[in-house]
Motif scaffolding. Structure first.
Motif, short mmCIF file in Angstrom:
data_model
loop_
_atom_site.label_atom_id
_atom_site.label_comp_id
_atom_site.label_asym_id
_atom_site.label_seq_id
_atom_site.Cartn_x
_atom_site.Cartn_y
_atom_site.Cartn_z
N ASP A 91 -37.37 32.14 -26.25
CA ASP A 91 -36.01 32.27 -26.75
C ASP A 91 -36.07 31.93 -28.25
OD1 ASP A 91 -32.99 32.23 -26.56
OD2 ASP A 91 -33.39 30.21 -27.29
N ASP A 121 -34.13 31.08 -30.83
CA ASP A 121 -33.56 29.86 -31.42
C ASP A 121 -34.27 28.61 -30.90
OD1 ASP A 121 -31.76 31.20 -32.97
OD2 ASP A 121 -30.14 31.08 -31.50
N SER A 122 -34.55 28.62 -29.61
CA SER A 122 -35.20 27.45 -29.02
C SER A 122 -36.61 27.29 -29.58
CB SER A 122 -35.27 27.58 -27.50
OG SER A 122 -33.97 27.77 -26.97
N THR A 168 -36.56 26.03 -33.09
CA THR A 168 -36.30 24.58 -33.10
C THR A 168 -37.57 23.81 -32.73
OG1 THR A 168 -34.02 25.01 -32.52
CG2 THR A 168 -34.80 22.76 -32.21
N VAL A 202 -38.59 23.08 -26.29
CA VAL A 202 -37.13 23.14 -26.44
C VAL A 202 -36.62 24.25 -25.53
CG1 VAL A 202 -35.20 23.65 -27.99
CG2 VAL A 202 -37.09 22.27 -28.81
N ASN A 203 -35.78 23.88 -24.60
CA ASN A 203 -35.16 24.86 -23.69
C ASN A 203 -36.18 25.81 -23.07
OD1 ASN A 203 -32.56 23.93 -23.97
ND2 ASN A 203 -31.94 25.49 -25.45
C1 LIG Z 1 -30.69 24.95 -25.62
O1 LIG Z 1 -29.86 25.33 -24.55
C2 LIG Z 1 -28.58 24.79 -24.60
C3 LIG Z 1 -27.86 25.17 -23.32
O2 LIG Z 1 -27.96 26.54 -23.08
C4 LIG Z 1 -27.86 25.29 -25.85
O3 LIG Z 1 -26.60 24.70 -25.95
C5 LIG Z 1 -28.68 24.90 -27.07
O4 LIG Z 1 -28.11 25.44 -28.23
C6 LIG Z 1 -30.10 25.40 -26.93
N1 LIG Z 1 -30.88 24.89 -28.04
C7 LIG Z 1 -31.45 25.71 -28.92
C8 LIG Z 1 -32.21 25.06 -30.00
O5 LIG Z 1 -31.40 26.92 -28.83
#
Ligand SMILES: *[C@@H]1O[C@H](CO)[C@@H](O)[C@H](O)[C@H]1NC(C)=O
Ligand SMILES: *[C@@H]1O[C@H](CO)[C@@H](O)[C@H](O)[C@H]1NC(C)=O
Ligand SMILES: *[C@@H]1O[C@H](CO)[C@@H](O)[C@H](O)[C@H]1NC(C)=O
Length: 198
Positions: free
Chosen positions: A100, A102-103, A106, A131-132
């Motif tokens: 993912d 964004d995850s 991060t 992360v996630n």
């Molecule tokens: C990780 O997942 C949570 C819940 O879906 C979300 O709120 C959060 O923004 C995510 N973190 C990142 C860094 O994408």
């Protein structure tokens, strides 16, 4: 959480060998977000260790393990051997696994910050940030290594070019000391499978 509790119960009952208390696969796929060190392979006692960055073992660690629970050879075939005189090489793993964006970014930023703070990746350890469910990692095949966040992002650009924008892959430095990559927690692209030199 359920599996963590089962793991603890299994340990308390003292069930031996390959029981639920040693289910490393389960623990790998349920690690909470954070930074971890993992062994490059099982040690001489057949144990595999996962700790937080302060060296505290995660519940159940070290895990009794055997070659049977370690990565199958087709998955290990790619990066693990340290090719001392080879040029830079890279590879894609598990084409059906995607980070993912964004995850993973991060996770990569946390890794980069940890490196920028002057920390070293310990000898023959995997450093990974979760992360996630997405992971940024470095596998260290040599002695303690410093690590650099820019270096991580540069290599990841190559992986994005080769393995698609969100594809998983690894990049082995020319020195053969380190590979850097991204993957999915507990997936075939997890550094447990990619880096392990069991
Ligand atoms: C990780 O997942 C949570 C819940 O879906 C979300 O709120 C959060 O923004 C995510 N973190 C990142 C860094 O994408
Ligand atoms: C470990 O957990 C996985 C996933 O839940 C399961 O498929 C596997 O059979 C378990 N192995 C052992 C030894 O309990
Ligand atoms: C590779 O690791 C060895 C031993 O840890 C070290 O002496 C050497 O300087 C490293 N090379 C690079 C390019 O970092």
């Amino acid at each position: 959480m359920k599996y963590l509790i089962l793991t603890l119960v299994g340990l308390l009952l003292g069930l031996g060998g390959a029981n639920a208390g040693s289910n490393m696969t389960q623990v790998l796929s349920t690690l909470p977000d954070g930074g971890y060190f993992m062994d490059m392979g099982i040690n001489e006692h057949g144990l595999y260790s996962i700790t937080d960055l302060d060296g505290n073992p995660v519940p159940g660690s070290p895990f009794p393990s055997t070659r049977a629970t370690c990565p199958p050879s087709d998955l290990r075939a790619s990066p693990p051997m340290k090719p001392l005189s080879r040029p830079l090489i890279s590879g894609c793993v598990a084409p059906n696994e995607w980070v993912d964006w964004d995850s993973w970014k991060t996770a990569g930023r946390r890794l980069a910050n940890w490196c920028a703070a002057g920390n070293m990746v310990p000898q023959r350890k995997i450093l990974k940030w979760v992360v996630n469910g997405s992971e940024a990692y470095i596998c260290n095949y040599a002695g303690d290594q410093n690590c650099d966040g820019n270096e991580y992002w540069n290599y990841m650009q190559t992986i994005a070019d080769k393995c698609t924008f969100v594809g998983c892959g690894w990049f082995l430095q020319g020195s053969g000391n380190k590979s850097l990559g991204r993957g999915i927690k507990g997936g075939k692209s997890d550094p447990f499978y990619v880096c392990n030199n069991v």
